[in-house]
Design a protein around this motif. Structure first.
Motif, PDB file in Angstrom:
ATOM      1  N   GLN A 172      47.123  76.489  29.471  1.00  0.00           N
ATOM      2  CA  GLN A 172      46.647  76.159  30.806  1.00  0.00           C
ATOM      3  C   GLN A 172      46.655  77.414  31.656  1.00  0.00           C
ATOM      4  O   GLN A 172      47.636  78.169  31.671  1.00  0.00           O
ATOM      5  N   GLU A 173      45.552  77.648  32.378  1.00  0.00           N
ATOM      6  CA  GLU A 173      45.448  78.756  33.314  1.00  0.00           C
ATOM      7  C   GLU A 173      45.055  78.194  34.675  1.00  0.00           C
ATOM      8  O   GLU A 173      43.918  77.761  34.866  1.00  0.00           O
ATOM      9  N   GLU A 174      46.013  78.156  35.589  1.00  0.00           N
ATOM     10  CA  GLU A 174      45.791  77.601  36.925  1.00  0.00           C
ATOM     11  C   GLU A 174      45.256  76.180  36.814  1.00  0.00           C
ATOM     12  O   GLU A 174      45.923  75.306  36.295  1.00  0.00           O
ATOM     13  N   ASP A 175      44.013  75.937  37.252  1.00  0.00           N
ATOM     14  CA  ASP A 175      43.491  74.573  37.275  1.00  0.00           C
ATOM     15  C   ASP A 175      42.586  74.256  36.098  1.00  0.00           C
ATOM     16  O   ASP A 175      41.834  73.277  36.120  1.00  0.00           O
ATOM     17  N   LYS A 176      42.622  75.080  35.039  1.00  0.00           N
ATOM     18  CA  LYS A 176      41.740  74.827  33.903  1.00  0.00           C
ATOM     19  C   LYS A 176      42.514  74.904  32.589  1.00  0.00           C
ATOM     20  O   LYS A 176      43.550  75.559  32.489  1.00  0.00           O
ATOM     21  N   LEU A 177      41.968  74.222  31.594  1.00  0.00           N
ATOM     22  CA  LEU A 177      42.499  74.268  30.240  1.00  0.00           C
ATOM     23  C   LEU A 177      41.645  75.231  29.422  1.00  0.00           C
ATOM     24  O   LEU A 177      40.417  75.169  29.479  1.00  0.00           O
ATOM     25  N   VAL A 178      42.296  76.092  28.670  1.00  0.00           N
ATOM     26  CA  VAL A 178      41.593  77.105  27.886  1.00  0.00           C
ATOM     27  C   VAL A 178      41.931  76.918  26.415  1.00  0.00           C
ATOM     28  O   VAL A 178      43.110  76.823  26.042  1.00  0.00           O
ATOM     29  N   GLY A 179      40.920  76.834  25.577  1.00  0.00           N
ATOM     30  CA  GLY A 179      41.131  76.696  24.144  1.00  0.00           C
ATOM     31  C   GLY A 179      40.028  77.407  23.383  1.00  0.00           C
ATOM     32  O   GLY A 179      39.246  78.183  23.948  1.00  0.00           O
ATOM     33  N   TYR A 180      39.961  77.112  22.091  1.00  0.00           N
ATOM     34  CA  TYR A 180      39.000  77.779  21.211  1.00  0.00           C
ATOM     35  C   TYR A 180      38.324  76.740  20.330  1.00  0.00           C
ATOM     36  O   TYR A 180      38.878  75.673  20.059  1.00  0.00           O
ATOM     37  N   ILE A 181      37.108  77.061  19.901  1.00  0.00           N
ATOM     38  CA  ILE A 181      36.353  76.143  19.047  1.00  0.00           C
ATOM     39  C   ILE A 181      36.754  76.418  17.606  1.00  0.00           C
ATOM     40  O   ILE A 181      36.322  77.404  17.001  1.00  0.00           O
ATOM     41  N   ASP A 182      37.591  75.557  17.080  1.00  0.00           N
ATOM     42  CA  ASP A 182      38.154  75.771  15.743  1.00  0.00           C
ATOM     43  C   ASP A 182      37.125  75.593  14.645  1.00  0.00           C
ATOM     44  O   ASP A 182      37.094  76.340  13.666  1.00  0.00           O
ATOM     45  N   VAL A 183      36.304  74.553  14.769  1.00  0.00           N
ATOM     46  CA  VAL A 183      35.413  74.209  13.672  1.00  0.00           C
ATOM     47  C   VAL A 183      34.325  73.290  14.209  1.00  0.00           C
ATOM     48  O   VAL A 183      34.448  72.755  15.319  1.00  0.00           O
ATOM     49  N   LEU A 184      33.267  73.114  13.435  1.00  0.00           N
ATOM     50  CA  LEU A 184      32.193  72.207  13.811  1.00  0.00           C
ATOM     51  C   LEU A 184      32.264  70.931  12.978  1.00  0.00           C
ATOM     52  O   LEU A 184      32.653  70.959  11.812  1.00  0.00           O
ATOM     53  N   ASP A 185      31.912  69.830  13.605  1.00  0.00           N
ATOM     54  CA  ASP A 185      31.641  68.613  12.855  1.00  0.00           C
ATOM     55  C   ASP A 185      30.265  68.829  12.223  1.00  0.00           C
ATOM     56  O   ASP A 185      29.223  68.627  12.857  1.00  0.00           O
ATOM     57  N   ILE A 186      30.262  69.299  10.980  1.00  0.00           N
ATOM     58  CA  ILE A 186      29.086  69.905  10.366  1.00  0.00           C
ATOM     59  C   ILE A 186      27.854  69.026  10.442  1.00  0.00           C
ATOM     60  O   ILE A 186      26.774  69.464  10.853  1.00  0.00           O
ATOM     61  N   ARG A 187      27.986  67.779  10.089  1.00  0.00           N
ATOM     62  CA  ARG A 187      26.798  66.928   9.969  1.00  0.00           C
ATOM     63  C   ARG A 187      26.204  66.581  11.332  1.00  0.00           C
ATOM     64  O   ARG A 187      24.983  66.438  11.475  1.00  0.00           O
ATOM     65  N   PHE A 188      27.069  66.469  12.357  1.00  0.00           N
ATOM     66  CA  PHE A 188      26.594  65.976  13.649  1.00  0.00           C
ATOM     67  C   PHE A 188      26.610  67.048  14.740  1.00  0.00           C
ATOM     68  O   PHE A 188      26.119  66.808  15.841  1.00  0.00           O
ATOM     69  N   GLY A 189      27.164  68.222  14.463  1.00  0.00           N
ATOM     70  CA  GLY A 189      27.069  69.333  15.390  1.00  0.00           C
ATOM     71  C   GLY A 189      28.011  69.297  16.570  1.00  0.00           C
ATOM     72  O   GLY A 189      27.834  70.042  17.542  1.00  0.00           O
ATOM     73  N   SER A 190      29.032  68.438  16.520  1.00  0.00           N
ATOM     74  CA  SER A 190      30.031  68.422  17.587  1.00  0.00           C
ATOM     75  C   SER A 190      30.939  69.647  17.482  1.00  0.00           C
ATOM     76  O   SER A 190      31.104  70.227  16.404  1.00  0.00           O
ATOM     77  N   LEU A 191      31.553  70.016  18.607  1.00  0.00           N
ATOM     78  CA  LEU A 191      32.498  71.127  18.640  1.00  0.00           C
ATOM     79  C   LEU A 191      33.910  70.565  18.646  1.00  0.00           C
ATOM     80  O   LEU A 191      34.262  69.731  19.486  1.00  0.00           O
ATOM     81  N   TRP A 192      34.730  71.016  17.714  1.00  0.00           N
ATOM     82  CA  TRP A 192      36.128  70.604  17.665  1.00  0.00           C
ATOM     83  C   TRP A 192      36.984  71.736  18.206  1.00  0.00           C
ATOM     84  O   TRP A 192      37.007  72.827  17.631  1.00  0.00           O
ATOM     85  N   THR A 193      37.670  71.473  19.315  1.00  0.00           N
ATOM     86  CA  THR A 193      38.497  72.501  19.940  1.00  0.00           C
ATOM     87  C   THR A 193      39.959  72.319  19.545  1.00  0.00           C
ATOM     88  O   THR A 193      40.339  71.322  18.915  1.00  0.00           O
ATOM     89  N   ASN A 194      40.779  73.288  19.951  1.00  0.00           N
ATOM     90  CA  ASN A 194      42.221  73.174  19.700  1.00  0.00           C
ATOM     91  C   ASN A 194      42.981  72.742  20.950  1.00  0.00           C
ATOM     92  O   ASN A 194      44.202  72.903  21.020  1.00  0.00           O
ATOM     93  N   ILE A 195      42.278  72.163  21.931  1.00  0.00           N
ATOM     94  CA  ILE A 195      42.936  71.649  23.136  1.00  0.00           C
ATOM     95  C   ILE A 195      43.421  70.226  22.850  1.00  0.00           C
ATOM     96  O   ILE A 195      42.613  69.317  22.635  1.00  0.00           O
ATOM     97  N   PRO A 196      44.726  69.983  22.837  1.00  0.00           N
ATOM     98  CA  PRO A 196      45.218  68.641  22.499  1.00  0.00           C
ATOM     99  C   PRO A 196      45.036  67.659  23.657  1.00  0.00           C
ATOM    100  O   PRO A 196      45.012  68.049  24.833  1.00  0.00           O
TER     101      PRO A 196
END
Length: 283
Positions: A172-196
């Motif tokens: 967390q940085e001030e008023d925002k959550l910061v994470g990274y795009i770990d992997v893609l849901d390959i077939r459907f193109g969704s972004l899976w982040t590491n923000i729990p």
């Protein structure tokens, strides 16, 4: 061991490589159950191989043996290793970072350096480019079948000595959550982040809230939009972006019935940062 052997590779199924691995395993024992995690890891992509293990291992019974072969260094002096995870699963893989996510998120109990001279498919000594068949599938099958014990594979090594990729944790940085795009849901193109999901709860973000989502490739902003945090894709119109909770209970970003990653050319790994903040109430 419970006779389960799960195979992962970047081989694809366009030739006989995967079948050869399964044939070796079945030759070792007719009693083991063989299943595929995936053979569609992008060629040489150790990061994705590591993540797919993390995504899947915990859902198999304890004692299951996983063989992961994404091995751009095959035939070099990189080690072949086997690990016992803290969840009670076994993984046999090259020592090239394929255990990164398991070690970081789940924990590893012990690691062994496999003796590639003694512990290999008989009469394969002159082959140096198919360790997936000759070392990994062969030893994985022996372990799954109970013909050998974990300790029989070679010599114990220090956990800190294995190769690791860099993981940048969400924060967390001030008023925002910061994470990274770990992997893609390959077939459907969704972004899976590491923000729990817990981060959203801690910041009083609830389903139905509007969120500002910003994506950077290194320091270049490539996307920004306001979208709803919803329970399911059906909660927005077709073609509309959304934020949701994926099957690992982390934040996902998607477009209902379209590929977010394809439309906006989004990639994965530590170069792809995502920031999420609650949108101001304009009512």
């Amino acid at each position: 061991m419970n006779n389960n052997l799960i195979l992962q590779s970047d081989f694809g199924i366009g030739d006989g490589a995967v079948s050869a691995m399964k044939g070796v395993a079945r030759t070792v024992s007719q009693d083991i159950f063989i299943s595929d995690l995936t053979h569609d890891i992008p060629p040489y992509d150790i990061w994705v191989a590591s993540y797919r293990l993390y995504q899947t291992v915990k859902y198999w019974p304890k004692g299951t043996v996983f063989v992961s072969v994404v091995d751009p260094g095959v035939g070099s002096d990189r080690r072949s290793i086997a690990c016992l995870t803290q969840s009670g699963h076994y993984i046999i893989t090259p020592d090239n970072g394929s255990l990164t996510h398991i070690k970081h998120y789940e924990g590893i109990e012990a690691v062994i350096a496999i003796d590639e001279v003694k512990s290999r498919l008989p009469h394969s000594e002159e082959s140096h480019t198919f360790h997936g068949r000759d070392i990994y599938a062969y030893n994985g099958a022996r372990l799954a079948a109970g013909q050998i014990q974990f300790e029989d594979l070679g010599q114990p090594i220090e956990l800190d000595s294995i190769q690791q990729l860099t993981i940048n944790d969400a924060k967390q940085e001030e008023d925002k959550l910061v994470g990274y795009i770990d992997v893609l849901d390959i077939r459907f193109g969704s972004l899976w982040t590491n923000i729990p999901l817990s981060y959203l709860k801690d910041n009083n973000i609830h389903h139905g809230d509007a969120l500002i989502v910003t994506i950077y490739n290194n320091e270049n902003k490539v996307y920004q939009n306001i979208m709803k945090f919803v329970r399911s894709f059906a909660d927005v119109n077709i073609g509309e972006p959304l934020v949701y909770v994926n099957s690992l209970v982390n934040l996902g970003v998607a477009i209902n019935q379209d590929s977010f990653s394809d439309l906006y050319h989004i990639g994965t790994g530590n170069d792809w940062r995502i920031e999420v903040a609650k949108a101001p109430d304009l009512a």
